[in-house]
Design a protein around this motif. Structure first.
Motif, mmCIF file in Angstrom:
data_model
loop_
_atom_site.group_PDB
_atom_site.id
_atom_site.type_symbol
_atom_site.label_atom_id
_atom_site.label_comp_id
_atom_site.label_asym_id
_atom_site.label_seq_id
_atom_site.Cartn_x
_atom_site.Cartn_y
_atom_site.Cartn_z
ATOM 1 N N PHE A 441 44.177 73.964 -25.267
ATOM 2 C CA PHE A 441 43.329 72.854 -25.250
ATOM 3 C C PHE A 441 44.077 72.112 -26.006
ATOM 4 O O PHE A 441 43.938 71.455 -26.661
ATOM 5 C CB PHE A 441 42.037 73.142 -25.735
ATOM 6 C CG PHE A 441 40.908 71.725 -24.261
ATOM 7 C CD1 PHE A 441 40.672 72.287 -23.050
ATOM 8 C CD2 PHE A 441 41.113 70.630 -25.150
ATOM 9 C CE1 PHE A 441 40.016 70.750 -22.541
ATOM 10 C CE2 PHE A 441 40.042 69.497 -24.269
ATOM 11 C CZ PHE A 441 39.707 70.151 -22.991
ATOM 12 N N PRO A 442 44.482 70.557 -24.494
ATOM 13 C CA PRO A 442 44.678 69.470 -25.295
ATOM 14 C C PRO A 442 44.245 69.254 -26.402
ATOM 15 O O PRO A 442 43.317 69.292 -26.335
ATOM 16 C CB PRO A 442 45.574 68.558 -24.179
ATOM 17 C CG PRO A 442 44.235 69.229 -23.019
ATOM 18 C CD PRO A 442 44.505 70.906 -23.573
ATOM 19 N N ASP A 443 44.831 68.442 -27.298
ATOM 20 C CA ASP A 443 44.404 67.220 -28.919
ATOM 21 C C ASP A 443 43.119 66.503 -27.901
ATOM 22 O O ASP A 443 44.265 65.482 -26.970
ATOM 23 C CB ASP A 443 45.615 67.197 -29.688
ATOM 24 C CG ASP A 443 45.141 67.823 -30.679
ATOM 25 O OD1 ASP A 443 44.815 69.205 -31.043
ATOM 26 O OD2 ASP A 443 46.750 68.074 -31.284
ATOM 27 N N GLU A 444 41.755 65.825 -28.425
ATOM 28 C CA GLU A 444 41.549 64.646 -28.193
ATOM 29 C C GLU A 444 41.694 62.897 -28.563
ATOM 30 O O GLU A 444 41.556 63.590 -29.531
ATOM 31 C CB GLU A 444 40.076 65.130 -27.534
ATOM 32 C CG GLU A 444 39.937 66.772 -26.540
ATOM 33 C CD GLU A 444 38.102 66.676 -26.365
ATOM 34 O OE1 GLU A 444 37.956 66.757 -25.767
ATOM 35 O OE2 GLU A 444 38.058 67.486 -26.923
ATOM 36 N N ASP A 445 42.105 62.923 -27.899
ATOM 37 C CA ASP A 445 41.929 61.404 -28.456
ATOM 38 C C ASP A 445 40.535 61.297 -29.575
ATOM 39 O O ASP A 445 39.615 61.315 -29.166
ATOM 40 C CB ASP A 445 41.286 60.594 -27.547
ATOM 41 C CG ASP A 445 42.022 58.444 -28.348
ATOM 42 O OD1 ASP A 445 41.875 58.591 -29.631
ATOM 43 O OD2 ASP A 445 42.591 57.712 -27.514
ATOM 44 N N ALA A 446 41.027 60.659 -30.528
ATOM 45 C CA ALA A 446 39.970 60.804 -32.376
ATOM 46 C C ALA A 446 39.049 59.694 -31.454
ATOM 47 O O ALA A 446 37.808 59.203 -32.908
ATOM 48 C CB ALA A 446 40.151 60.744 -33.755
ATOM 49 N N ASN A 447 39.033 58.107 -31.140
ATOM 50 C CA ASN A 447 38.869 57.132 -30.991
ATOM 51 C C ASN A 447 37.943 57.046 -29.514
ATOM 52 O O ASN A 447 37.170 56.174 -29.296
ATOM 53 C CB ASN A 447 39.552 56.043 -30.750
ATOM 54 C CG ASN A 447 40.510 55.870 -32.297
ATOM 55 O OD1 ASN A 447 39.641 55.736 -33.820
ATOM 56 N ND2 ASN A 447 42.236 56.162 -31.825
ATOM 57 N N ILE A 448 37.935 58.370 -29.107
ATOM 58 C CA ILE A 448 36.910 58.449 -28.587
ATOM 59 C C ILE A 448 35.716 59.747 -27.974
ATOM 60 O O ILE A 448 36.437 60.392 -28.672
ATOM 61 C CB ILE A 448 37.855 58.718 -26.185
ATOM 62 C CG1 ILE A 448 38.762 58.113 -26.563
ATOM 63 C CG2 ILE A 448 36.896 58.946 -25.157
ATOM 64 C CD1 ILE A 448 39.605 58.216 -25.283
ATOM 65 N N LEU A 449 34.669 58.897 -27.539
ATOM 66 C CA LEU A 449 33.555 59.820 -28.354
ATOM 67 C C LEU A 449 33.362 61.336 -26.785
ATOM 68 O O LEU A 449 33.235 60.914 -25.432
ATOM 69 C CB LEU A 449 32.114 59.016 -28.009
ATOM 70 C CG LEU A 449 30.970 59.691 -28.258
ATOM 71 C CD1 LEU A 449 30.909 59.881 -29.666
ATOM 72 C CD2 LEU A 449 29.935 58.728 -28.007
ATOM 73 N N HIS A 450 33.411 61.979 -27.202
ATOM 74 C CA HIS A 450 33.181 63.363 -26.608
ATOM 75 C C HIS A 450 32.265 63.658 -26.708
ATOM 76 O O HIS A 450 31.807 64.286 -28.361
ATOM 77 C CB HIS A 450 34.185 63.613 -26.964
ATOM 78 C CG HIS A 450 35.770 63.375 -26.697
ATOM 79 N ND1 HIS A 450 36.216 62.923 -25.844
ATOM 80 C CD2 HIS A 450 36.562 63.651 -27.825
ATOM 81 C CE1 HIS A 450 37.329 62.919 -26.054
ATOM 82 N NE2 HIS A 450 37.540 63.114 -27.093
#
Length: 723
Positions: A441-450
């Motif tokens: 699974f691709p790394d997610e943007d750490a500045n976006i709320l998931h």
């Protein structure tokens, strides 16, 4: 090797009443030796017979079998559950059900009849083994304490014939396990005391290890085990103080004494306790009734979890639930009810169970310009307004004191979507981001709320405080739900201010089917589940609006003011009445009063120098009198002082130590008596114990038929054996 500096020669002639109390087990010839060998075997056989006798007579779910039988079945079904007690006892119950061939599908509803194909008798026998073994442990404990043979026999007989012990042993409960490990912990301590002149030998080390194992087990069955842990700890401190005062003992050997006790009495019990939870989590890998007591990561990794994969990015307009990372991992919740004081606005609480009132929505702050045709991500540092989905009120805080905790601000539901002020505004602060357990699974943007994987804080825009779950609960007006406040927090690592999105809905976004949530951390799960147990224990308070017919106060137990009906009281049912033996309970309670006079007399004679207490006398007095009394106090007074609801069975461990105190008093009284007084007195005590057991045996072996048949048992009007 034995430390020669610690070996001391015992005097052959007793010089004081304390030592005279120990004469009985030294004198005597072959007959006495034979009796001492056969006595524990006979007592054990009697104990097993009384507890196994007619054990399947009542074929319905009796009393707390409804709880503990069900908890055991969860291990067979591997469904996660939550309870106020640690897991060891319930895992042992699950083992008994497995050995009985139970498939886990019976629900153990209170009063329900056991199916014909369910071997409930075998499950009960497994529990009865622990209760039966309490008798030989009690006998050997009295012997290792230095009590004479007749007194040790009397203590063993009283435990064997104790009605409450027999009744509790016949059913699928935790009390016999708790009592057994409590007794073994105290017994090992007494054995260590008898080996105090041979410390650091292999035998002494083995008994120290057994003490640690017993403490680990008793605390892993119920937290009541902490009481006997305190007693063993106190004895250990006294023993170490003795070594500290020994000028001939080298510092290196003194530190060795500390080290071995730390390993055996602290590290090993802690390891056992932690390992029980490790096994507990490993066995319960499916979603069950206890999911809501844990954090999001734990729940979502359970097989069959209710938390489904959702779109990975949160937008303005997304609906969601959010869970706290505090010691009370509840979902942010609101409802139409208002605070009774303070702002008198809508209540904001923490609620652990799934509910539509847990759903919130991210909205723009007022006067912010935005294009309704665009999608705006929730990012680190962005200003948001949280709107409750059902009431449409805004998550709000102001300079109004919180209702339970001190020094914090109230959080309320205020206004609605179009009505409010700047105190509805919060700032997102992302503090951690966990990667997916799927390496592809691709790394997610750490500045976006998931959802699930992003841990964040909500800082109040005006006050600068953070949305927090305090771990405390509101009173009844808040439905005993968790307190939510706005707290000034100076550390980014303050987990009580951390939150994560649990569920997320947004029709504009696609669900990430290949996303695999991160695994939860064992130590986080361990801490949270223990805090949840503490919270559940604290919530067991008497309900003023509900009458509990089987609850009782602590003063009623040593006086036998009342008992407890363990099942339905129909004449067609085999009935059990949980109450201590009148002989054991009343005479042991009276002996506690006599104990004070005995100790005062010893202290007076010692002060007047008419009694010389040697070091051996001191240790005999400590282990025979002081430690049992302190153990009785630590097992009784907490229940007398606490505000939680209490029942007769809470006195079970304390009763044992009252019996030991009785043994000490009897020993002291007859230490110097001649045989024409001593042995008739002992025979009278043996006879009284046996007679009262036989008379009241139906209470623990089962009452059948008409209640009028047992009118002779209704000694006090407060007993409801008959009526």
């Amino acid at each position: 090797m034995v430390d020669k500096k610690e070996v001391k020669v015992e005097r052959s002639e007793p010089a004081t009443p304390i030592e005279k109390a120990n004469e009985g087990h030294v004198r005597g010839g072959f007959a006495l030796s034979l009796a001492k060998c056969s006595t524990p075997l006979a007592l054990t056989a009697l104990s097993f017979y009384l507890r196994f006798y007619n054990i399947a007579a009542n074929d319905h779910v009796v009393w707390d079998e409804a709880h503990f039988g069900k908890f055991g079945s969860y291990y067979l079904r591997h469904e996660f559950y939550h309870d106020v007690h640690p897991p060891l006892g319930k895992m042992l119950i699950g083992l008994s059900e497995y050995l009985a061939g139970f498939d886990g599908n019976f629900e153990f509803e209170s009063g329900a009849k056991y199916p014909d194909d369910l071997n409930y008798a075998s499950m009960r026998r497994f529990n009865a083994v622990f209760g039966s073994l309490c008798t030989p442990v009690a006998y050997y404990t009295a012997t290792w304490m230095g009590l004479s043979y007749p007194t040790s026999l009397l203590v063993g007989l009283m435990v064997a014939l104790e009605h409450s012990y027999i009744a509790l042993s016949k059913f699928i409960l935790l009390d016999s396990m708790l009592l057994f490990f409590t007794l073994t912990s105290f017994a090992c301590m007494c054995k260590l005391n008898s080996l105090r002149h041979a410390q650091l030998t292999k035998e002494w080390s083995l008994w120290l290890l057994l003490t640690g194992l017993s403490l680990g087990c008793v605390c892993s069955v119920k937290w009541v085990g902490l009481f006997i842990t305190v007693i063993v700890g106190l004895y250990t401190v006294i023993d170490l103080y003795r070594h500290m005062c020994d000028a001939q003992l080298s510092r290196l050997r003194y530190y060795k004494h500390w080290l071995i006790r730390i390993i055996y009495l602290i590290a090993i019990p802690c390891i056992i306790y932690v390992c029980c939870f490790k096994v507990h989590f490993a066995l319960l890998y499916k979603s069950g009734t206890g999911d809501s007591s844990t954090n999001t990561l734990f729940q979502i990794n359970l097989e069959g979890t209710q938390i489904q994969n959702s779109p990975r990015d949160l937008l303005f307009g997304s609906q969601f639930t959010m869970r706290s990372h505090g010691l009370s991992p509840n979902l942010l919740h609101s409802h139409p009810q208002l605070y009774p004081d303070g702002s008198r606005q809508r209540q904001i609480t923490g609620y652990s169970h799934f509910d539509s009132n847990n759903v919130w929505e991210f909205n723009f702050v007022r006067k912010q310009k935005y294009d309704p045709n665009k999608m705006y991500l929730i990012t680190d540092g962005v200003e948001v307004r949280l709107v409750h989905n059902n009431t449409r009120s805004n998550l709000h805080s102001h300079e109004v004191p919180s209702h339970v905790s001190r020094g914090n601000y109230e959080v309320s539901g205020y206004g609605h979507g179009a009505q409010g002020d700047d105190k509805d505004n919060w700032v997102i602060e992302i503090v951690d981001q966990l990667p997916s357990a799927n390496p592809d699974f691709p790394d997610e943007d750490a500045n976006i709320l998931h959802p699930v994987s992003t841990f964040f804080r909500l800082r109040h825009k005006v006050l600068g405080c953070y949305l927090t779950s305090t771990g405390m609960s509101y009173p009844q007006w808040g439905f005993s739900q968790a307190e939510i406040v706005c707290k000034n927090s100076w550390s980014k690592r303050d987990k009580s201010t951390w939150w994560n999105i649990e569920e997320h809905w947004n029709p504009k976004l696609k669900i990430a089917e290949d996303y695999v949530p991160p695994k939860s951390k064992f130590w986080t799960d361990f801490v949270l589940i223990n805090f949840a147990m503490a919270s559940s224990n604290n919530a067991l308070v008497p309900d003023p609006d509900k009458y509990d017919s089987i609850a009782s106060s602590a003063w009623e137990w040593p006086t036998l003011h009342t008992g407890l009906r363990m099942c339905t009281w129909s004449r067609d049912t085999t009935r059990y009445y949980l109450m201590g033996s009148p002989f054991n309970t009343w005479i042991s309670t009276f002996s506690i009063l006599v104990y004070f006079f005995v100790m005062a007399r010893i202290a007076y004679k010692w002060q007047r120098q008419t009694l010389t207490l040697t070091e051996d006398d001191f240790w005999a007095l400590l282990i025979q009198g002081v430690m049992p009394f302190l153990a009785w106090m630590t097992h009784y007074l907490p229940f007398a002082l606490m505000g939680r609801v209490t029942y007769v069975h809470h006195y079970v461990p304390a009763l044992y130590f009252a019996i030991l105190i009785f043994g000490f008093v009897v020993e002291y009284m007859f230490a110097s008596a001649n045989i024409y007084v001593k042995y008739p007195a002992y025979l009278a005590l043996f006879g009284g114990c046996i007679y009262v057991y036989v008379l009241f045996a139906p209470m623990c072996q089962g009452l059948t038929g008409l209640g009028s048949n047992y009118l002779k048992l209704q000694w006090l009007p407060t007993w409801d054996i008959v009526i």
